[in-house]
Design an enzyme around this catalytic site. Structure first.
Site, PDB file in Angstrom:
ATOM      1  CE  LYS A 182      67.902 -71.304 -24.132  1.00 41.01           C
ATOM      2  NZ  LYS A 182      68.850 -71.488 -25.259  1.00 41.01           N
ATOM      3  N   GLY A 239      73.468 -82.243 -27.225  1.00 37.69           N
ATOM      4  CA  GLY A 239      74.509 -81.234 -27.110  1.00 37.69           C
ATOM      5  C   GLY A 239      75.751 -81.773 -26.440  1.00 37.69           C
ATOM      6  CB  SER A 240      78.588 -79.953 -24.962  1.00 40.78           C
ATOM      7  OG  SER A 240      78.007 -79.203 -23.905  1.00 40.78           O
ATOM      8  N   GLY A 243      77.353 -79.325 -20.968  1.00 39.32           N
ATOM      9  CA  GLY A 243      76.044 -78.690 -20.889  1.00 39.32           C
ATOM     10  C   GLY A 243      74.956 -79.664 -20.504  1.00 39.32           C
ATOM     11  N   GLY A 244      74.999 -80.849 -21.096  1.00 41.51           N
ATOM     12  CA  GLY A 244      73.995 -81.845 -20.781  1.00 41.51           C
ATOM     13  C   GLY A 244      74.077 -82.332 -19.351  1.00 41.51           C
ATOM     14  CD  GLU A 263      73.568 -87.429 -29.249  1.00 35.32           C
ATOM     15  OE1 GLU A 263      74.759 -87.440 -28.860  1.00 35.32           O
ATOM     16  OE2 GLU A 263      73.174 -86.770 -30.214  1.00 35.32           O
ATOM     17  CB  CYS A 300      76.513 -86.812 -31.986  1.00 31.94           C
ATOM     18  SG  CYS A 300      74.931 -87.077 -32.783  1.00 31.94           S
ATOM     19  CD  GLU A 389      81.753 -85.452 -29.560  1.00 29.41           C
ATOM     20  OE1 GLU A 389      81.131 -85.582 -30.629  1.00 29.41           O
ATOM     21  OE2 GLU A 389      81.200 -85.144 -28.484  1.00 29.41           O
TER      22      GLU A 389
END
Length: 505
Positions: A182, A239-240, A243-244, A263, A300, A389
Site C-alpha cells: 500500500k 507510521g503514527s 494509524g498503526g 513501528e 522515528c 512524540e
C-alpha cells in the site's frame, strides 16, 4: 526524458486504472493524478499473491537471492529519475535521497547474502532413538518456513528505504513471501517508479507476477480491506501511533488474527550522567541539536528528550543547545499534514503550565524551525502528554535532582525505540544502575552517541516495547527482520526424499 507517473496501480503484472482518483501534493514541481485501488483490485492482488506463494514460497534460496539482487540493479538503473520525483514529492534534499537509494539497494543485497548463507533457517535435527526405553523416539527436524502473502505499508519519512522496496518488502521477499504494498500518498510517484523496477526484475527472473502488487489510496477503506483480507498473513507498517494502532486492532479482530509488525515511533530519551555533562556539556548540547534537527526532526529515532541533573552544568548544556538551535534554518517537512501536526505539538507545549520555553520559533506552511522547552522530572511523570512524540525538531530538557530521580524517571517511560546514556569513566557505577531499566524500555541502547539513524546490519534492532512497536520481539531493520515472516515447522520421521531441500542432509 524525465519520468512521468501514470498514476495506475500494479496488480499482478498489470498496470490498471481505478475508479476514483486523488492528486499528489508535492513540496515543489508538478502535481500528478493517481488512481485509488478498488476493493476488487485489492482482492485480485491478494489472490495473485497467494497463487504466487505456491511457487515463490518454495523456490530455492539462490533463486530468491538472484531476484532480490535484480531488483536492486533495476533500482540503480533508474536512480536519476527516482531522485527527481522523490525530491519533488518529499522536499528532501538530493544528497539525502541518493543516500537513501543506496541504503535501499544495499539492504536488498544484504538480504540476498543473508539467505544464501542459510543461517536464518535455524535448522535443528534430533536423530531417531529406536532403542530408547520405555519408548523409542523418531527422528525430528525443524526449519523456518515462509508464512504466506504479506501486506506492507510505505512510510512517509522514508520514501525509499521504508516504502515500496524497503526493509519490510526486502525481508518478506527474502523469506519467500509475496508482497502487496500500500503506497504512501505522500510520494505515490516514487512508489510507482520503484514498482517499475520490481516489475522489470520479475520479468527478467521469470518470477510469478503475483509476487508483488502496488495499490494506492488516499483514504482508509483500501488499507482496512487489505489488512482484513483472509489471504494476507502478516502486515508490516511504519507510521503514527494512531494509524498503526487502528490497523493493529483490525488485524487482531480478524476471524484469523494475524501478526501486525508496526513501528510507531518514540521520544528516544537521553540520560546525561554527571561526569559526562561536567566534562562535555557544550559538545553534548551541540550534538543533541544536530541530531534533533536532522531532516527537520522527521526520524522515528529522533532524540526528543534530554534528562540532566539540575545545576551549573545543566545551564551550560542548555545554553549550548539554544545557541546551536538558533543557527538552524527552516527545513521543508514531508507533507502539509506533518507540518500542521508539528505546529499543533508546539502549541500543546506552549499552552502547558508544566513547561518553560527555552527557544521559540514560528513555523509556517510546510517549513519547520526548532523549538526547545524544559520541565522537571516530577512534571514529566505527572503529564503524559509531555512524553508523547512530536514529529519534528522539538526538544524537551528535563531537570532532575539526582541520579536516583533519573532512574525513577526512566522507569516511568513507555517503550522506546532507543535510549541513550552519555557517560564518562567515572559515571560507570551510575550507568550500571541505569542500564537494566533502559534494556527493558528500549530496543537499542546507546552510549555517547545520538540515536538518529540506524545501521542496516545483522546486529541492528529497530523496534521496542509498545508503543515504540507492536511486537517487542521483532525488528524492522537488519537481517533479523526476516524472522517476522517465517514460522518454525517440525518434520517428524519424514523420508529424505520428502524433506524440503534445505533440510534433506
Amino acid at each position: 526524458m524525465a519520468f512521468i507517473p501514470t498514476g495506475k496501480v500494479l496488480i499482478a503484472g498489470e498496470w490498471q486504472d481505478g475508479v476514483t482518483t486523488f492528486q499528489s501534493s508535492p513540496a515543489h514541481g508538478p502535481v500528478h493524478t493517481f488512481f485509488s485501488a478498488t476493493l476488487e483490485q485489492v482482492n485480485k492482488a491478494c489472490e495473485a499473491a497467494e497463487d504466487a506463494f505456491w511457487s515463490f514460497g518454495y523456490s530455492s534460496r539462490a533463486e530468491r537471492a538472484a531476484f532480490i539482487r535484480t531488483i536492486a540493479a533495476e533500482i540503480d538503473a533508474r536512480i536519476e529519475d527516482i531522485v527527481v520525483i522523490a525530491m519533488q514529492e518529499s522536499g528532501l534534499p538530493e544528497v539525502r535521497l541518493r543516500g537513501e537509494c543506496g541504503r535501499t539497494t544495499g539492504q536488498l543485497r544484504l538480504f540476498a547474502d543473508h539467505i544464501e548463507k542459510g543461517d536464518y533457517l535455524d535448522r535443528r535435527v534430533d536423530p531417531a532413538l529406536p532403542d530408547r526405553q520405555p519408548a523409542p523416539r523418531p527422528e525430528i527436524r525443524l526449519m523456518e518456513r515462509p508464512i504466506g502473502p504479506v501486506a506492507v505499508f510505505g512510510a512517509s519519512n522514508f520514501p525509499l528505504a521504508f516504502s515500496t522496496a524497503g526493509g519490510d518488502t526486502a525481508s518478506a521477499l527474502a523469506a519467500g513471501c509475496p508482497v502487496v504494498v500500500k503506497g504512501h500518498p505522500a510520494h505515490p510517484g516514487t512508489c510507482e517508479i520503484i514498482a517499475l523496477a520490481i516489475e522489470a526484475a520479475i520479468k527478467k527472473c521469470g518470477v510469478h507476477p503475483g509476487v508483488f502488487s502496488l495499490i494506492h489510496d488516499a483514504g482508509y477503506e483500501i488499507a482496512h480491506a487489505l489488512v482484513k483480507h483472509p489471504l494476507i498473513k502478516a502486515v508490516g507498517f511504519t507510521g503514527s501511533l494512531a494509524g498503526g494502532r487502528a490497523l493493529f486492532d483490525l488485524c487482531a479482530a480478524r476471524p484469523e488474527p494475524i501478526p501486525f509488525f508496526g513501528e510507531l515511533g518514540s521520544v528516544n530519551p537521553m540520560f546525561l550522567l554527571p561526569e559526562a555533562i561536567k566534562a562535555r556539556a557544550e559538545t553534548i548540547g551541540q550534538g543533541w541539536i544536530g541530531s534533533l534537527t536532522l531532516g527537520a526532526g522527521q526520524f522515528c529515532t529522533n532524540p526528543g528528550i534530554a534528562i540532566v541533573i539540575d545545576g551549573p552544568d545543566a545551564e551550560r548544556f542548555i545554553a549550548s543547545a539554544v545557541e546551536a538551535a538558533s543557527k538552524v534554518g527552516p527545513q521543508t517537512m514531508l507533507t502539509d499534514g506533518i507540518a500542521a501536526a508539528y505546529r499543533k505539538g508546539q502549541a500543546r507545549f506552549e499552552a502547558s503550565n508544566a513547561v518553560k520555553t527555552l527557544y521559540r520559533t514560528e513555523s509556517e506552511g510546510r517549513q519547520a524551525l526548532p523549538n526547545l522547552y524544559e520541565t522537571t522530572g516530577d512534571r514529566l511523570l505527572a503529564d503524559h502528554t509531555l512524553r508523547e512524540e512530536v514529529f519534528g525538531p522539538l526538544g524537551l530538557v528535563v531537570r532532575v535532582g539526582s541520579v536516583d530521580e533519573m532512574i525513577t524517571l526512566a522507569k516511568g517511560f513507555e517503550g522506546q525505540l532507543t535510549s541513550t546514556i552519555h557517560m564518562d569513566d567515572a559515571d560507570l557505577a551510575n550507568a550500571r544502575r541505569l542500564l537494566p531499566v533502559l534494556e527493558r524500555k528500549a530496543g537499542r541502547v546507546l552510549v555517547n552517541g545520538f540515536s538518529t539513524g540506524v545501521e542496516v546490519i545483522d546486529s541492528m534492532v529497530h523496534g521496542g516495547p509498545y508503543p515504540a512497536s507492536t511486537n517487542f520481539g521483532a525488528t524492522s531493520v537488519g537481517t533479523l527482520a526476516i524472522r517476522r515472516f517465517l514460522r518454525p515447522v517440525c518434520y517428524q520421521n519424514l523420508p529424505r526424499d520428502l524433506l524440503p531441500e534445505d533440510l534433506a542432509f
